[in-house]
Structures are given as C-alpha cells and as structure tokens.
Design an enzyme around this catalytic site. Structure first.
Site, PDB file in Angstrom:
ATOM      1  N   SER A 117      -9.825   1.427   2.751  1.00 28.87           N
ATOM      2  CA  SER A 117      -8.932   2.235   1.933  1.00 28.87           C
ATOM      3  C   SER A 117      -7.857   1.417   1.211  1.00 28.87           C
ATOM      4  O   SER A 117      -7.283   1.911   0.246  1.00 28.87           O
ATOM      5  CB  SER A 117      -8.256   3.288   2.803  1.00 28.87           C
ATOM      6  OG  SER A 117      -7.381   2.669   3.736  1.00 28.87           O
TER       7      SER A 117
ATOM      8  N   SER B 111     -10.123  -0.836   6.958  1.00 30.22           N
ATOM      9  CA  SER B 111      -9.472  -0.653   5.661  1.00 30.22           C
ATOM     10  C   SER B 111      -8.694  -1.852   5.133  1.00 30.22           C
ATOM     11  O   SER B 111      -8.262  -1.835   3.989  1.00 30.22           O
ATOM     12  CB  SER B 111      -8.530   0.557   5.704  1.00 30.22           C
ATOM     13  OG  SER B 111      -9.269   1.742   5.611  1.00 30.22           O
TER      14      SER B 111
ATOM     15  N   LYS C 143       0.842  -1.206   0.000  1.00 24.90           N
ATOM     16  CA  LYS C 143       0.000   0.000   0.000  1.00 24.90           C
ATOM     17  C   LYS C 143       0.873   1.249   0.000  1.00 24.90           C
ATOM     18  O   LYS C 143       1.897   1.288   0.695  1.00 24.90           O
ATOM     19  CB  LYS C 143      -0.890  -0.032   1.249  1.00 24.90           C
ATOM     20  CG  LYS C 143      -1.969   1.037   1.323  1.00 24.90           C
ATOM     21  CD  LYS C 143      -2.824   0.855   2.584  1.00 24.90           C
ATOM     22  CE  LYS C 143      -4.003   1.817   2.630  1.00 24.90           C
ATOM     23  NZ  LYS C 143      -4.848   1.620   3.828  1.00 24.90           N
TER      24      LYS C 143
END
Lengths: 485, 489
Positions: free
Chosen positions: A151, A175, A76
C-alpha cells in the site's frame, strides 16, 4: 553542483554538513521535482511553504548533531500530521485535519527533518498496487502504466523518482517491502513494537508496523534510528534501549548462517525470481556466509491466516469512521442508522468494504471459532516455525515478491491474484519479525526485483549488516529515466 | 429480633411462583482519570469538556490502561471475597451507536479480572449468601441527549471511557427485598473500599436485572428477561414486581416467555420489550489487539489485600463483641463507613449501648428530616457523646435530653453549656425531691386516700404533678422511688 536529489540520504547529509548545499536549496530542488512529477500522482498533499520556512530556519541556525539535519521528507498519508490533512487514501477522511502528530513523524522532526508532503497510498493501506486509493492510481517511475506496489505506493514512487530523499511507510502484510521491490529501493519492516503505532491510522493493529523506505541500506539505518523508540502511548511498544543502527553498520557477513526456506517457491513463479534468489545466495556465500536449508512448514497457511486476522481487526478499527465526529458525513440519511449506512457506503471504496465484510463475517457468532480462532492458532504455528529455525540460523533469505511490478488494472478484478502478491511478505507480519527488502536485480523487462532478509525479533542490526554487505557486492543500480517530466 | 420466614411468592391461580433474580451491576470506578485515557472523570462538567482524542476515537489513537482502575477492581474483588485472576484479557465488544465513538466498547469477555466471590446479606429470616459470578472492567459509553433539539440528537462524551466494574451475581436473589439488601451491601463494601462512590443519582451505580419465575419447588430455571439499565433500588424493585407478575400471567395463560431484553418505563411502571433474542446484537467479541493481556503479579494482589480497610462484615462482628450491640444495631451502624466512624468516636467517650440507641433514634431521625449525611451532621461526635454521658450520669432526663438535642442542632453549642445556661439540670437531690413530693401529697390528701384504698392508677397523676412542679427536671427514677416510699407511709 550536480542534481543533488538523485543522491542517497547519507550523501545529502554529508553535502549539507560540508555546506555544499543549503537545506533551502535542497528543499527547492525537491519541490521542483515534485511539481514536474504530477503525472506520477505520488502526493495527496504538499506542504511546500511550511517546508521552505523550516529549511530557512535550519539554515539560519544549522544543527548537525541531529540524524536528519535540514532534511525535507514526504511521508505516507497514513501518519497523522498536526494541522496537515491526513486522508489514509480514503474519501471518508477527505477533510480530516489532525490536531496531533504521530509519534513516528514527531521522532523524525525531532531529529531535524521536516515535512514536504503527504504521499498517496492504498485506502487504509489495503491494497498491493495503490489502485484502491480514493486519490487515484500512483504511477511507478520504472515505467508508465506500471503500479508502484502497495500500500505504500506513493512512498515507493516518490522515493524512486527523487521526490523525497527517503520516506516512511507502513507494513501490515508487505506494504513497505513489496513496493520497495517494485521500485528498486530498500524497504524495512521492523519488529512489531519497535516503532510506535500512536497517531498512525490503524488498519490491523496486531500487524501494522511503520518502517523506512530508502535508496540505500545506510539510509535505512539512519531512518530507522530516527523513527523508532519506546512510546508509552502505545501499549504494544517495546521498552528497550535505542540502537545506533547507522553507527554500528558493518558489512561483514563472514560465518553468518543464512536460512533458505524450501517453502518459498510457488507455482507459476517466474524463472527470473528463482534466478534472482540463486544470485542472492551466491553473493552471500561468496562473502563467507553459510547457506542452510530450512523448512517453515506452515508457510502455505500464512496468506489465508492473514486474510482472516487482518480484515477482522480492520472491521473493528474502521468502525470509528461513522460520520459522527469527524471526516466525511453523507448529507443523505433520515436517521442515525441511515446516516451510518450512507456515510460508510459513500466514504469507503470497494476493497475496504470487502475487507470490512470479510472481517465482520469471520468474527460473527458461529463463525468465530472456525475462522478467527483457528487463524490465531495457525498464527502461533507460523511464529513457531520461525522461532525453531532461528535457533540454528542468523537470518533467512527469500524473494520479496513472486513477480515484478504489473500493469495498472491487470489484477483489479481478481482480488485473490492481487492478494497472492503478499505471499512472501505476510508470514513475517504474522510472526512480528523484522524483514528487509533489498533491490537485487531486474527481470527481462528491466523491472526491478527484490530479495527479502528476515531476522530474529529485534535483530534489525544484523539484517541491515547483511544487506549492507549484499548491497556493496550486488552491483544493482536503479536506472530510472525521468520520462514523466 | 424475631426470625421471620422467607415469604415472597407470586400467587397465581395454579400455584405459588418463586422469583429468581440475578443482577449485573455497573459500578463506576472511583478514579481521577478514565480507564484508557488521562481525561478527568469529575461529574457535572459542561458537555464534552472532559474528552480526550482517545475518548472520542480519533484516527491512530491507542488505549493505555490506567493502573489505578486495575487496582480498584482488585480491591473490589478482594472485598467481595473473590478470586483475582492473574491473567485477564480486554476484548472489543463491537456495535454502532452515536455515543460509542470507537464503534466498540473495550470490555472483558472470556477472561475477567475477578472470578467467583460472595456477598452476605442480613435478612429478617437470617443471613443469606449471594454468589458473585465475576467482576470485569469495561469502558462506559457517552450520553445521547434526545430532548435538546426537535430534530437532532446531541452527544456528550464526558462519560465516554470512564471505567466501570460490571459485577455479575449468580441467580441467587429471590425477592425485591433481597435485591435492596444486595445493592446496599455492594454499595457499602465499595464505599468502605473507596472503589465506587455508589451515587445512584449521578449514575455511578446502575444495574441490568435478570428476572425469571418458576413454580415453588421447581429446580430448573424459567426463561429469563433482562431489564436494562435501571438506576435506583426503588425502580429495580418495581420492575421486578411488574416483570414477575407479567411472567406468571403468561405461564398461567399457557403462553411462552420469550427470552428478551426489556426496559422499565418508570412513568408507566411497566417493562416493555426492547429487542428479542433473534434481534440480539452479535457483538463480535475478540481480544483488543491494541492492548496486551493484563498480567498481575501475586505481590501486587497481596499488597492490596494487606492495605484493605476493615469491611462491614468484620466490623459488625467487632461491634457486637466490643461494644455489646445486638446484631441489628451493629448492622445499622456499619452500613456506612461514616456512620461507623461517628459511632466509634461517640462510643469512645460515652456509654456504648446508650450511644447506639440515641444515634439510631434521634440523631438519624434528625439527619433524615434534614436530608443530611452524617458527615454533615450539625452535632459533632464529641458533643453527641457529652449528651449521651449527661443522660447516663443522670444529669438530665431523657425527656430533657430531647430538648437539649434540639437546641444543639440549632445552635451547635455543646450540651453542658445548654444545660447550665437554661438550668435544665435534672433534680436528683433526694431531699429536695422529698420536700417537693410532700408538698404535693399534702395538697392532694383526697387522692392519697383514694390511692391507698387501691386506686393505684393515681400513681401516674402524682408523677405528673412532680414533673409539673419541677419543670420537668425531677429525676424520674428517684421520683418513683420516693413517691412509692411516701405513699406507703
């Protein structure tokens, strides 16, 4: 051999050990997949040359005593990576190249893996659909026009589309678990403090926690073992002995007490979610677990509490993005104040601005007691609910999300319905507990659905073990057609 | 010492006004590294050379508390006779400024590390106790430099993140003199403890000054104004005088005093409004989620307490008792640890009382003239003690001693060597002196007659002649005695 990229991480490691594939060939296979999956928009940055160099180095001198030998990994874009641009999905960091490596990614590299690229995410991890990223929507490989969750949407998309053998995300209110649920993959949010936050772009410090996203439970155990550990650079890091999650993985759940909280049913929840939950209970019961009805009475306050605490911390954490020392700076602005205003107006997107405003408001003098302080008190009650229940049970089973993946644009104009996506995941963050999202089935559209296992603090091994047993008996298989390439 | 009466009031047309002052002193913690990072705290480095990723607030950076700074705060708290709180919390104070990289200052708001304490001041009108409200730890900001470039501001982050102790007094001070004594006392205590170097030129000690006035005898406080960031005692005193006069004038004119933050313009010698209460920042304090609450074990506090050095108040008491000094002398000699160390070394080897007199006289005057600290004194404590002993034993007179002292300063030689090589030894042989005096008396028969006739003022003349003849070396006391005896005869 057959396409290696659709195998699990642990199978790939076996194949590397057996010399059925080299790290270089493995890396090349992922690069090929990534290049043909631009439509998914899962990557913000790729580091192919560097990855190939590392793969070649590994092949020259392979070391299989490591947990992640010769494994390329995309992560990420919230993890700072040395000399590699790190954007946090935001325009305000569009040119930011850290001189340092986050502890979690460093741990991964120290275990033999290397960076394949940086994955798209909601801006500063604020979002549940990856639609708030400055770098565009990410598409869920499950179906065109579907969000991958957020997310960590780039992470879930890349994993499900075989663009990385495993990945890591961060979970502040769901997330990791919600995108895992939306893509039929495994996601674990560890106990707060198990993984260091050092070098991760902060959203809400008291809730943020990095965790693995994988195709299988075993992979999840390997990744967690690699990335976790005490870090003296993070004052909230837990100082304890490192666990060997993968070695200790057992699929025996006989006699374990599984709590079923009555409050995890919401209005208008699709019938399929209920059916999924029933299916999960049955599997565990058939395996010899004991189901126990429990009550977590303050659950209904979790979402509003979360949407006070998280924005409050974010409003302060994001104050450092001011255009003075790094990142984006507006060319407009006659003086310091105007420079701040333009830089932050142009640098941040709408959702981030909304949360900065909420956070600033709830901390303001005159409102602090009514909002922030009250939220902190409720947070303690939510934590106490869990503590009380865990005196009687080993783990809690709930749905991961109230729905399957939705369409891009479906909820962008309705923040509250977007926030409701996190209704089953946020209580865990508020209580600092570990929770695992397991792929468990599909809805009538064929979209994946997940179930959540919540454990006691530092009881990752137990929920991994339950998940392991569940996985073997659930019969879920992620059928993703590569429609994008 | 005469007990004067406290008398600092502002005289208005409608009466006398008392000035009420409270100080928030910012003292830089003496530590090698910053409060939450490993960067050096050394003064005077090139701009932005002592800045870590944490100090400059890069993404994902986290603060880790520096234990030494915590210990220094505890030591200081103990030195201020204050309560040490076993539980304290670091909060974020949020505001935007170019030299505040995080966009917030980590400070302590509701739960400071040190609670109430007190400081004793020696004023001419007696001793006065000043209450300490609290002491908390916080980060310093960087420095904005506005005069290096016509259109840009430069930022130096060397100071960013350095540990400060904010020491908040109760509104117990009543005059610029008391402020002077208070700051000096705080500084002295912290220097004894080694917790702050107290160097005001380098900004290690600064203060926000809260001033209000009220009619003499009133028990309610007036509206206060806060004068920000004053960095010398002199400026604090000037600012207080100006501000008190301004407030009295407002009151006398029937106007209201606005609670506001003001700054002191040292060039114009006036205070000016910076921002009013309405414009006051909303700092949105909340506990820093990156840091756990600071929990102190009682054992740590006890151990630190045991290891504290003797502090000025205690030392003063001992100097009076052990060395027979008066309160004034003891006060001066304990004001700085280095001075008290020097004195004790001298006192060990010579007359204690005479040593004090000579130190506070000639030695301090010389150091003052040369702008030297006692640690840089050209005369060592050992040599100084020898000088004191030479005076005490009558080997040299006080007047000669001054000469010897001058030569010691220039040459660094020990006084024995100087006295011997220059033949400065005092003439203390009664026979020699009597011979000398007889010679003078026989040369001045007329004056002897006048003296005997009652013109006693001439005694001084004879003494002068003896000194002249002996080259100043005649022992004055003996000279007096012998002269008196011979003139009688």
């Amino acid at each position: 051999m057959a396409d290696i990229t659709n195998q699990s991480l642990s199978d790939i490691i076996e194949n590397l050990k057996k010399k059925k594939v080299s790290s270089t060939d493995l890396t090349k296979a992922y690069i090929k997949n990534i290049e043909s999956a631009k439509k998914l928009n899962a990557f913000v940055t790729t580091t192919f040359d560097q990855a190939l160099d590392k793969a070649k180095q590994f092949d020259k001198k392979p070391n299989f005593d490591q947990l992640l030998p010769g494994i390329p990994l995309a992560v990420k874009d919230l993890f700072c990576t040395e000399n590699i641009k790190t954007t946090a999905g935001s325009n305000i960091l569009n040119n930011f190249i850290p001189s340092y490596e986050s502890t979690v990614t460093k741990n991964l590299w120290d275990n033999g893996s290397f960076l394949l690229g940086k994955l798209n995410c909601d801006e500063f991890a604020m979002g549940s659909s990856n639609e708030t990223s400055h770098y565009g929507n990410v598409i869920n490989p499950v179906g065109d026009q579907l969000v991958p969750g957020g997310s960590s949407g780039g992470s879930s998309s890349a994993l499900a589309a075989d663009l990385t053998p495993a990945t890591i995300g961060t979970d502040t209110g769901g997330s990791i678990r919600q995108p895992a649920s939306f893509t039929g993959t495994v996601g674990l949010k560890p106990t707060y403090g198990l993984c260091s936050r050092w070098g991760i772009v902060a959203f809400a410090s008291s809730l943020d926690q990095a965790g693995p996203m994988t195709k299988t439970i075993k992979d999840c155990a390997i990744m967690l073992e690699s990335m976790s550990g005490f870090d003296e650079k993070d004052s909230t890091s837990i100082n304890k002995k490192k666990e060997q999650y993968s070695k200790n993985l057992k699929d025996n759940v006989k006699g374990l007490k599984i709590g079923i909280p009555k409050e995890y049913r919401v209005d208008n929840m699709p019938k399929e979610i209920d059916e999924l939950w029933e299916k999960g209970k049955k599997i565990l019961k058939d395996l010899g677990a004991q189901l126990i009805d429990i009550s977590l009475p303050h659950t209904k306050y979790a979402l509003p509490t979360y949407y006070i605490v998280a924005p409050a911390e974010a409003s302060s954490n994001l104050a450092r993005y001011d255009g003075v020392r790094y990142g984006y700076r507006s060319k407009q602005g006659k003086d310091l104040i105007e420079m701040y205003e333009k830089t932050r107006s142009e640098g941040f997107g709408d959702e981030v601005k909304r949360r900065i405003l909420i956070g600033t408001y709830v901390l303001s003098s005159g409102y602090y007691d009514a909002y922030y302080l009250k939220a902190q008190k409720v947070r303690q009650l939510i934590k106490k609910d869990f503590d009380d229940s865990f005196t009687k049970i080993d783990a809690i089973l709930t749905p991961s999300t109230p729905s399957s993946a939705f369409k891009i644009g479906e909820k962008t104009n309705d923040p509250v319905s977007m926030y409701l996506n996190d209704i089953f995941t946020v209580p865990v963050n508020l209580a600092g507990l570990p929770a695992l999202s397991l792929p468990a089935g599909v809805d009538k559209k064929g979209f994946p659905l997940g179930l959540q296992l919540i454990g006691k603090a530092l009881d990752e091994q137990k929920i991994l073990n339950i998940g392991y047993a569940f996985e073997k008996n659930c019969g879920f298989k992620n059928e993703i057609k590569k429609w994008w390439s | 010492m005469s007990k004067e009466k406290f008398d600092y009031f502002i005289k208005g047309e409608k009466g006398k006004y008392e000035v009420v002052i409270g100080l928030e002193v910012h003292a830089q913690v003496l530590s090698k590294s910053k409060l939450f990072s490993g960067s050096s705290t050394k003064f005077g480095a090139d701009p932005n050379n002592q800045v870590s990723l944490i100090d400059s607030a890069f993404p994902g950076m986290l603060p880790v508390i520096n234990e030494e700074c915590v210990k220094q705060a505890i030591r200081t708290g103990l030195g201020l006779n204050a309560k040490i709180n076993n539980y304290s919390v670091f909060d974020r104070k949020n505001y935007f400024y170019a030299d505040l990289p995080q966009g917030y200052q980590i400070s302590q708001y509701k739960n400071p590390i040190v609670g109430e304490g007190k400081v004793l001041l020696d004023m001419p009108y007696g001793s006065k106790e000043i209450g300490i409200e609290r002491l908390h730890l916080e980060q310093d900001a960087g420095k904005s430099i506005h005069d290096m470039d016509p259109s840009n501001t430069y930022v130096d982050l060397n100071r960013s993140g350095i540990a400060l102790m904010e020491i908040v007094s109760k509104p117990d001070l009543r005059s610029p003199d008391e402020v002077n004594a208070y700051i000096k006392k705080l500084r002295s205590i912290m220097r004894y403890l080694g917790t702050c170097d107290g160097n005001m030129q380098e900004g290690s000690l600064r203060a926000d000054v809260n001033v209000s006035v009220r009619k003499e005898g009133d028990t309610n406080f007036g509206t206060r104004c806060e004068i920000k960031n004053v960095n010398s005692i002199k400026f604090m005193q000037m600012a207080i005088e100006y501000e008190a006069a301004r407030q009295v004038e407002l009151i006398e004119n029937g106007e209201k005093i606005d609670q506001e933050t003001r700054l002191f313009d040292t060039k114009k010698n006036e205070t000016r409004s910076m921002r009013s209460k309405e414009d006051a920042h909303d700092y949105r304090y909340f506990p820093d989620p990156d840091l756990l609450p600071l929990k102190l074990e009682q054992k740590l506090i006890n151990d630190l307490k045991k290891s504290l050095p003797e502090l000025p108040d205690k030392k003063k008491e001992r100097f009076v008792k052990e060395y027979g000094l008066n309160a004034y002398e003891a006060n001066v000699l304990v004001s700085e640890k280095e001075i008290s160390d020097y004195y004790e070394e001298v006192a060990k080897l010579s007359d204690k009382k005479l040593a004090a007199t000579w130190m506070m006289g000639d030695l301090f005057a010389m150091l003052n003239d040369r702008g030297l600290d006692i640690s840089k004194s050209p005369i060592s404590a050992k040599h100084f003690a020898e000088l004191v002993q030479a005076i005490k034993s009558g080997e040299i007179s006080g007047r000669i001693a001054k000469e010897v002292f001058e030569i010691m300063v220039e040459s660094g030689d020990n006084p024995k060597k100087i006295i011997e090589s220059k033949g400065m030894k005092q003439q203390s042989d009664p026979k020699e002196l009597e011979k000398m005096i007889n010679e003078i008396l026989s040369k001045n028969k007329d004056k002897v007659d006048q003296y005997k006739a009652g013109k006693e003022k001439l005694f001084g003349f004879f003494v002068g002649q003896v000194m002249k003849l002996s080259g100043g070396k005649a022992n004055p006391q003996l000279t007096n005695e012998i002269l008196k005896k011979l003139l009688k005869g």
